[in-house]
Design a protein around this motif. Structure first.
Motif, PDB file in Angstrom:
ATOM      1  N   VAL A   1       2.785  19.551   1.029  1.00 12.03           N
ATOM      2  CA  VAL A   1       3.115  20.477   2.117  1.00 12.03           C
ATOM      3  C   VAL A   1       2.707  21.895   1.737  1.00 12.03           C
ATOM      4  O   VAL A   1       3.047  22.379   0.653  1.00 12.03           O
ATOM      5  CB  VAL A   1       4.636  20.436   2.415  1.00 12.03           C
ATOM      6  N   GLY A   2       1.986  22.574   2.635  1.00 13.77           N
ATOM      7  CA  GLY A   2       1.615  23.967   2.428  1.00 13.77           C
ATOM      8  C   GLY A   2       2.685  24.891   2.992  1.00 13.77           C
ATOM      9  O   GLY A   2       2.971  24.854   4.186  1.00 13.77           O
ATOM     10  N   GLU A   3       3.271  25.731   2.139  1.00 10.15           N
ATOM     11  CA  GLU A   3       4.364  26.602   2.572  1.00 10.15           C
ATOM     12  C   GLU A   3       3.919  27.633   3.608  1.00 10.15           C
ATOM     13  O   GLU A   3       4.735  28.119   4.394  1.00 10.15           O
ATOM     14  CB  GLU A   3       4.979  27.314   1.364  1.00 10.15           C
ATOM     15  N   THR A   4       2.641  27.989   3.631  1.00  4.28           N
ATOM     16  CA  THR A   4       2.143  28.973   4.601  1.00  4.28           C
ATOM     17  C   THR A   4       1.203  28.341   5.627  1.00  4.28           C
ATOM     18  O   THR A   4       0.386  29.029   6.227  1.00  4.28           O
ATOM     19  CB  THR A   4       1.436  30.135   3.877  1.00  4.28           C
ATOM     20  N   ASP A   5       1.344  27.034   5.808  1.00  4.16           N
ATOM     21  CA  ASP A   5       0.511  26.303   6.773  1.00  4.16           C
ATOM     22  C   ASP A   5       0.923  26.701   8.187  1.00  4.16           C
ATOM     23  O   ASP A   5       2.060  26.464   8.608  1.00  4.16           O
ATOM     24  CB  ASP A   5       0.695  24.798   6.562  1.00  4.16           C
ATOM     25  N   ARG A   6       0.010  27.287   8.939  1.00  3.23           N
ATOM     26  CA  ARG A   6       0.302  27.680  10.317  1.00  3.23           C
ATOM     27  C   ARG A   6      -0.188  26.641  11.324  1.00  3.23           C
ATOM     28  O   ARG A   6       0.263  26.628  12.464  1.00  3.23           O
ATOM     29  CB  ARG A   6      -0.324  29.040  10.617  1.00  3.23           C
TER      30      ARG A   6
ATOM     31  N   ALA B   1       0.833  -1.192   0.000  1.00  5.57           N
ATOM     32  CA  ALA B   1       0.000   0.000   0.000  1.00  5.57           C
ATOM     33  C   ALA B   1       0.874   1.250   0.000  1.00  5.57           C
ATOM     34  O   ALA B   1       1.921   1.292   0.639  1.00  5.57           O
ATOM     35  CB  ALA B   1      -0.910   0.006   1.224  1.00  5.57           C
ATOM     36  N   PHE B   2       0.431   2.279  -0.711  1.00  4.73           N
ATOM     37  CA  PHE B   2       1.119   3.567  -0.684  1.00  4.73           C
ATOM     38  C   PHE B   2       0.375   4.534   0.213  1.00  4.73           C
ATOM     39  O   PHE B   2      -0.750   4.255   0.675  1.00  4.73           O
ATOM     40  CB  PHE B   2       1.254   4.138  -2.106  1.00  4.73           C
ATOM     41  N   ALA B   3       0.988   5.679   0.489  1.00  4.35           N
ATOM     42  CA  ALA B   3       0.376   6.673   1.371  1.00  4.35           C
ATOM     43  C   ALA B   3       0.573   8.073   0.809  1.00  4.35           C
ATOM     44  O   ALA B   3       1.667   8.415   0.356  1.00  4.35           O
ATOM     45  CB  ALA B   3       0.973   6.591   2.782  1.00  4.35           C
ATOM     46  N   ILE B   4      -0.490   8.872   0.860  1.00  4.06           N
ATOM     47  CA  ILE B   4      -0.443  10.279   0.464  1.00  4.06           C
ATOM     48  C   ILE B   4      -0.786  11.108   1.696  1.00  4.06           C
ATOM     49  O   ILE B   4      -1.846  10.929   2.299  1.00  4.06           O
ATOM     50  CB  ILE B   4      -1.429  10.584  -0.669  1.00  4.06           C
ATOM     51  N   PHE B   5       0.120  12.003   2.072  1.00  7.04           N
ATOM     52  CA  PHE B   5      -0.039  12.834   3.262  1.00  7.04           C
ATOM     53  C   PHE B   5      -0.277  14.284   2.840  1.00  7.04           C
ATOM     54  O   PHE B   5       0.572  14.884   2.180  1.00  7.04           O
ATOM     55  CB  PHE B   5       1.207  12.783   4.140  1.00  7.04           C
ATOM     56  N   ILE B   6      -1.391  14.860   3.227  1.00  6.82           N
ATOM     57  CA  ILE B   6      -1.666  16.275   2.985  1.00  6.82           C
ATOM     58  C   ILE B   6      -1.630  16.974   4.343  1.00  6.82           C
ATOM     59  O   ILE B   6      -2.458  16.714   5.209  1.00  6.82           O
ATOM     60  CB  ILE B   6      -3.035  16.489   2.322  1.00  6.82           C
ATOM     61  N   SER B   7      -0.638  17.827   4.546  1.00  6.80           N
ATOM     62  CA  SER B   7      -0.469  18.523   5.833  1.00  6.80           C
ATOM     63  C   SER B   7      -0.380  17.532   6.986  1.00  6.80           C
ATOM     64  O   SER B   7      -1.146  17.596   7.948  1.00  6.80           O
ATOM     65  CB  SER B   7      -1.614  19.522   6.079  1.00  6.80           C
ATOM     66  N   GLY B   8       0.577  16.623   6.889  1.00  7.67           N
ATOM     67  CA  GLY B   8       0.763  15.630   7.939  1.00  7.67           C
ATOM     68  C   GLY B   8       1.846  16.026   8.926  1.00  7.67           C
ATOM     69  O   GLY B   8       2.643  16.934   8.684  1.00  7.67           O
ATOM     70  N   MET B   9       1.869  15.346  10.051  1.00 11.24           N
ATOM     71  CA  MET B   9       2.896  15.540  11.073  1.00 11.24           C
ATOM     72  C   MET B   9       3.047  14.237  11.832  1.00 11.24           C
ATOM     73  O   MET B   9       2.255  13.305  11.692  1.00 11.24           O
ATOM     74  CB  MET B   9       2.516  16.671  12.035  1.00 11.24           C
TER      75      MET B   9
END
Length: 285
Positions: free
Chosen positions: A216-221, A180-188
């Protein structure tokens, strides 16, 4: 409680304050031009903190243009976390999206403040792990997982649990099987002591041998880029891709170079699955 939902959504008016929607596992509407169903990746989608599978579907469709952009390569199946929201739903979620709302866990702390401080605990995590194992087994087959925010952090825990405990979607596979593969949107990374020990054992010296895509969002706060980058480094470099966008804590719209990169990465996963099913190898990954 730990909040993963400091999200400033820009949602078309037609999505605001809609009536209740049926709870379900929903297939994402695909683009008009589709490859044969047997040639598409099937991806389990895990929503963010105190939202829902229905909301995640709206985020991908209304905000991200994902069905039109990649619907010929994959389709998504959405589920609600097994726990109703245990606390207040952030205003910027509730004002745009109709409930009900769910969470994969609620972060709590216990103990007496002192030399060692309080202990952080993810209440409900074990039940969520069991829930995804059941969905994977009964609603599959699936080729991978995509998670946003808390859903992305949860995906990392699922990956580590599979490697260490031999359970769930990321159980080590036979030689040649890409798994299985994984896609991370704004993960930690999860922040409990148990999670830190789990990550260390699962990663070893080289990292977890899983194909991963980190958005990854460059301006993710809410989850700054450095935290997402740290989480990405748990995975083997040769199978890891990182894509950045200029917005914050959102599911980004797929266009331009990022769209090309995402399509290329998905095509690699599709090719790897095809080679394995035809009796080949995944060496090209």
């Amino acid at each position: 409680a730990e909040s993963f939902a400091a999200i400033k959504f820009r949602v078309p008016a037609r999505f605001r304050n809609r009536g209740p929607r049926e709870r379900r596992v929903i297939p994402l509407r695909a683009a008009a031009a589709q490859a044969p169903a047997t040639m598409k990746l099937r991806v389990l989608a895990l929503h963010s903190f105190r939202t829902s599978g229905s909301i995640f579907c709206d985020q991908l469709e209304a905000l991200g243009n994902w069905p039109n952009a990649i619907g010929d390569l994959c389709e998504f199946v959405y589920v609600d976390a097994p726990h109703p929201a245990s606390g207040e739903v952030p205003e910027d979620v509730a004002s745009f999206f109709q409930g009900p709302y769910f969470e994969w866990w609620n972060a709590t702390s216990f103990g007496i403040e002192g030399k060692e401080g309080k202990v952080l605990h993810y209440e409900g995590l074990e039940r969520s792990l069991e829930f995804v194992e059941e969905v994977w087994r009964t609603k599959g087959p699936f080729d991978g997982i995509v998670g946003f925010s808390q859903g992305a952090t949860f995906t990392g825990l699922l990956a580590a649990t599979g490697k260490v405990e031999g359970r769930g979607p990321f159980v080590p596979r036979d030689a040649g099987d890409p798994g299985a593969f994984a896609i991370f949107i704004s993960g930690m990374q999860a922040r409990t002591e148990e999670a830190k020990r789990l990550y260390t054992e699962a990663s070893g010296e080289m990292g977890m041998d899983i194909a991963t895509l980190h958005i990854v969002g460059e301006t993710d706060r809410a989850i700054p880029p450095a935290m997402s980058d740290r989480a990405s480094q748990m995975f083997v470099e040769e199978r890891r891709a990182v894509i950045r966008h200029g917005r914050g804590h959102v599911v980004p719209r797929l266009d331009g170079d990022n769209l090309k990169s995402v399509r290329s990465w998905l095509q690699e996963q599709l090719n790897a699955k095809g080679r394995y099913r035809a009796g080949g190898t995944t060496a090209a990954l």
